[in-house]
Enzyme design. Structure first.
Site, mmCIF file in Angstrom:
data_model
loop_
_atom_site.group_PDB
_atom_site.id
_atom_site.type_symbol
_atom_site.label_atom_id
_atom_site.label_comp_id
_atom_site.label_asym_id
_atom_site.label_seq_id
_atom_site.Cartn_x
_atom_site.Cartn_y
_atom_site.Cartn_z
ATOM 1 C CD GLU A 14 -18.768 -0.195 88.882
ATOM 2 O OE1 GLU A 14 -20.170 -0.059 89.203
ATOM 3 O OE2 GLU A 14 -18.451 -1.275 87.978
ATOM 4 C CB CYS A 15 -13.752 -1.058 92.473
ATOM 5 S SG CYS A 15 -12.994 -2.050 94.258
ATOM 6 N N GLY A 16 -11.668 -1.086 90.941
ATOM 7 C CA GLY A 16 -10.353 -1.041 90.361
ATOM 8 C C GLY A 16 -10.216 0.201 89.397
#
Length: 447
Positions: A328-330
């Site tokens: 997720e994202c990072g």
């Protein structure tokens, strides 16, 4: 006992005051909450109280789920008091006239009294006008007290308190003086996470002492006690569908620490054993069936992540063996070939780069266009995105999600896939994507 600590807007001191109050009352049993999708404010709450702060969000949750999330957390921690920090201004949501996503919507769902925090710098009588305006906009929102922040001196406080109390009939329960010690360091995604701050415990201690000195905590508890029993329907937060034992490796360290506690609990409720590991400090993945890499600041720790070659190779082997990874994202950034030319895992053959401006900041609605690690084709779910990075050269990739609200990775597409792995800019909550844990754990078993 419960209360919502709301602001007239952003940057009025909500986090400092809310965290300080939580610290001051922590010995009496406080369960902290944060309105909205933010990960960072709750890290301060958790450190202040010793209880994991929970996010409550009316975009992610129905009213029935908000009530379930609150009562469930209170029961798990065994706390007497539920203290809820608001987001932005009391009435700010996704619509200029609606309630969804607002602090007010949460206060109404929980029938919780509100204490309004005002930046009173250069205000006296106008502070009363603000209180009247906030009270009159929605009579279902019960503003039972006011805290004045940024008070110049005692004379200023007494004058402003008199104006508010005599002109609005609303009690002023405290006035916080201007002080550099009552400020929090900022970063591009908001406050600096407490996990990174060696001095944060001492700072929170100071905030707690300040709230003890400048806020009438007994009056605040009286306001909390005015809340009656929570009534209305309650609804489960997530689906339960898997009963086969699996082990899920979850990346938790300085670089990756943006997780909703409910996501972890939903995995455990679907027969998963959660095994923490550090992409910075550990040499290789633990013995697990699947890997979950959440958000954080991999760009800040890119050198450390790059230098841990053995961990990156371990993740590459895990992926090559066809075993599932969810980023997720990072976590998405870490799974790319590089971050700002620093070598990363290469699960996906695209570089990620930081930019000087926000690339995505929105609540998200997405639809699965194919079966994948966490959803099935046709499923709709919600989440949020907030990032300054972008992925280059991904337009030819295979994507699991069509973004109906928000931006995604490219061309309103998100959830890039490779083999059994999935990476997305969308942060999901167990309540906003209730099928997440059941699907993830089932797929972890099957792969």
């Amino acid at each position: 006992m419960r209360v919502v600590l709301a602001g007239t807007g952003s940057a009025v001191g909500k986090t400092t005051i809310a965290t300080g109050i939580m610290k001051a009352l922590s010995g009496r049993g406080v369960q902290p909450f944060k309105v909205g999708p933010d990960y960072i404010d709750p890290s301060y709450h958790t450190m202040a109280t010793g209880n994991t702060s929970r996010n409550i969000d009316s975009f992610f949750m129905t009213e029935a789920q908000i009530r379930e999330a609150f009562t469930r957390a209170m029961k798990l921690s065994g706390s007497r008091m539920g203290i809820i920090e608001g987001v932005r201004g009391l009435y700010e949501g996704i619509s200029p006239i609606g309630d969804t996503g607002s602090t007010a919507s949460v206060a109404k769902a929980l029938d919780a009294p509100v204490v309004l925090i005002i930046n009173s710098r250069s205000l006296v009588k106008s502070a009363a006008a603000m209180v009247l305006g906030f009270r009159s906009l929605d009579r279902e929102v019960k503003i039972e007290g006011v805290i004045l922040n940024q008070v110049k001196n005692r004379r200023h406080y007494l004058k402003t308190r008199r104006a508010v109390e005599e002109l609005t009939g609303t009690a002023v329960i405290g006035g916080i003086p201007r002080s550099s010690e009552l400020e929090v360091e900022q970063r591009h995604l908001g406050l600096v996470p407490a996990v990174e701050r060696d001095t944060i415990a001492a700072q929170i201690e100071k905030w707690g002492l300040a709230m003890e000195e400048y806020i009438d905590l007994e009056a605040l508890q009286d306001i909390m006690s005015s809340a009656g029993k929570i009534r209305g329907e309650r609804q489960p937060l997530w689906q339960r569908g898997n009963r086969k034992r699996v082990r899920i490796g979850v990346a938790i360290d300085e670089a990756f620490n943006f997780y909703y506690q409910e996501n972890i609990e939903a995995l455990e409720d679907n027969a998963a054993s959660v095994v923490p590991f550090s992409p910075i400090h550990d040499e290789e993945l633990p013995d697990v069936d699947a890997v979950y890499i959440g958000g954080g600041y991999p760009e800040i720790f890119a050198a450390e992540l790059e230098s841990n070659t053995s961990m990156r190779k371990s993740i590459q082997r895990f992926h090559a063996d066809g075993r599932p990874i969810f980023g997720e994202c990072g976590g998405l950034m870490y799974l790319m070939s590089s971050i700002d030319e620093r070598e990363m895992c290469g699960v996906f053959p695209h570089p990620a780069e930081m930019t000087g401006r926000v690339q995505g900041l929105s609540y998200v609605i997405a639809e699965a266009v194919m079966d994948n690690l966490i959803t099935e084709a046709g499923d709709k779910f919600r989440g949020h995105e907030f990032h300054y990075s972008r992925v280059l050269g991904a337009s030819g990739g295979k994507f699991a999600f069509r973004v109906l609200r928000g931006r995604g990775i490219v061309d309103s597409l998100d959830g890039i896939t490779s083999g059994s792995s999935l990476a997305s800019y969308i942060h999901i909550h167990a309540a906003s994507c209730p099928q997440f844990a059941a699907n993830f754990t089932r797929n972890a078993w099957e792969f």
